[in-house]
Design an enzyme around this catalytic site. Sequence first.
Site, short mmCIF file in Angstrom:
data_model
loop_
_atom_site.label_atom_id
_atom_site.label_comp_id
_atom_site.label_asym_id
_atom_site.label_seq_id
_atom_site.Cartn_x
_atom_site.Cartn_y
_atom_site.Cartn_z
CB THR A 196 -13.38 -20.15 -46.01
OG1 THR A 196 -14.51 -19.95 -45.17
CG2 THR A 196 -13.78 -20.95 -47.24
CE1 TYR B 88 -14.24 -12.43 -41.73
CE2 TYR B 88 -13.69 -11.22 -43.71
CZ TYR B 88 -14.46 -12.16 -43.05
OH TYR B 88 -15.47 -12.82 -43.71
CG PHE C 248 -8.96 -13.56 -49.91
CD1 PHE C 248 -9.65 -12.49 -50.46
CD2 PHE C 248 -7.76 -13.32 -49.27
CE1 PHE C 248 -9.14 -11.19 -50.39
CE2 PHE C 248 -7.24 -12.04 -49.20
CZ PHE C 248 -7.93 -10.97 -49.76
CG HIS C 249 -14.98 -16.56 -46.81
ND1 HIS C 249 -14.91 -17.28 -45.64
CD2 HIS C 249 -15.01 -15.25 -46.43
CE1 HIS C 249 -14.91 -16.46 -44.61
NE2 HIS C 249 -14.97 -15.22 -45.06
CG ASP C 250 -16.77 -15.74 -52.26
OD1 ASP C 250 -17.33 -16.59 -51.55
OD2 ASP C 250 -17.22 -14.59 -52.43
#
Length: 313
Positions: A193, A228, A239-241
Site C-alpha cells: 500500500t 501524506y 488508499f490502503h484499505d
Amino acid sequence: MAHKIILDTDPGIDDAMAIFFAFQSPDIEVLGLTTVYGNVPVTMAAQNALTLCEIAGKDIPVTKGVGMPWVGPESTYAHFVHGDYGFGHIKPEAPKTELDPRSSAQFIVDMARKYPGEVTLVAIGPLGNLALALRLEPELPKLVKGVTIMGGAAFVRGNVTPLAEANIWNDAYAAEIVFGADWDLTMFGLDVTNDTPFSPSFVETLEEKNAKLGGFVKDTAQFYMDFYSANREDRVCFFHDAFPLAHLRHPELFELTEGHVRVGTGELDRGQTAVAPKGTTPSPLWNNANTIKVATKVDHAKLEQLFIDTYAL
Ligand code: BDR
Ligand code: CA
C-alpha cells in the site's frame, strides 16, 4: 457468484474509499459493515459507517464493535490523518438510520453460521472484533471462507513506529490472536500500500466518474493528502484499505509470498508483523508459527484503473 464479505472497518478516509469500492463492485456482496475503534473512537466509526451507507443508498446492517485494545489503555486515534470527524474537513450530518443492535463480533459469528464456508472477512481496521469473534465461536476458522486484512508491514518499515503499521499496532494482542488462528489469512500491508501513491488527479477522476461517491472521496481526501504530502515534493495519498478488496476481485494484479508470522507485543516491537518465508529460519518459535500469505507487489496502473472503472459503474 458474488463474494460474500463482511467489511470490518474504522472509517476513516481510505476506509470510505474502500467501502464505496466494495458497494460499487458487482461481484461483491457486502453482508454488513462491522465497526471498530482505530482512526476514530468506535461510536464515531459506527456513525460514519451509517453515513457512508446513506450516501451510497445501501440498506445493510452496521454494527458497533470493540472500543478498546485487547490489552492496555484507550487508543490515541488518528485524527491528525483523518480529521476531527474521520472525514477530513467534512463534519457529516448525524445519520438518520440506526445501528444493528448486535456487537460486531456477534454479527460476524451469526453470518459465518448462516453461510458456512462462504463468507470472507475483510478487516481494514484494528483486529479486536475478529479476535472477539474467535472467542465467541472457536469454530469460526472452519465456518468462514477466509480472512483478508489491510495491516502490517512484513518486509518494510512501519508507519507508527519503525516496526509497526497502525492497524496492528493499535491492537497487537488481538492481532496475535487473529494471526494465530487456523484460517486462511492474506495480509495486504505497507509492503504494497505504501508502494502505491495516488495523485490528486486520481481522486478528481473518481469524482468525474461518480459525482456522489467519488466526489465524497475527493473532498475528504484533501485533508488526507495534506498529511501524506507534508514531507515530500509531490502531492499524494494512499488508499490502503481498498487493496484486499481489489485482490478478492482481481488476484492476478498481486504477487504474494507465504511465510510464518509472529506479532510483536513488547514495548519496542509492539505491532510488528515479522514474516519468515518457509525454510529461512531454524527457530521453532518461527517454524511452529502459523503461515499466512503476504502481498509483496501490485500492478499500480491496473489497480488504479480498476478503482476508476468500478466507481464509473
Ligand atoms: C491503516 O491505518 C488507517 O489509518 C487506515 O485507515 C488504514 O486502515 C493504514 O496504516
Ligand atoms: Ca482503516
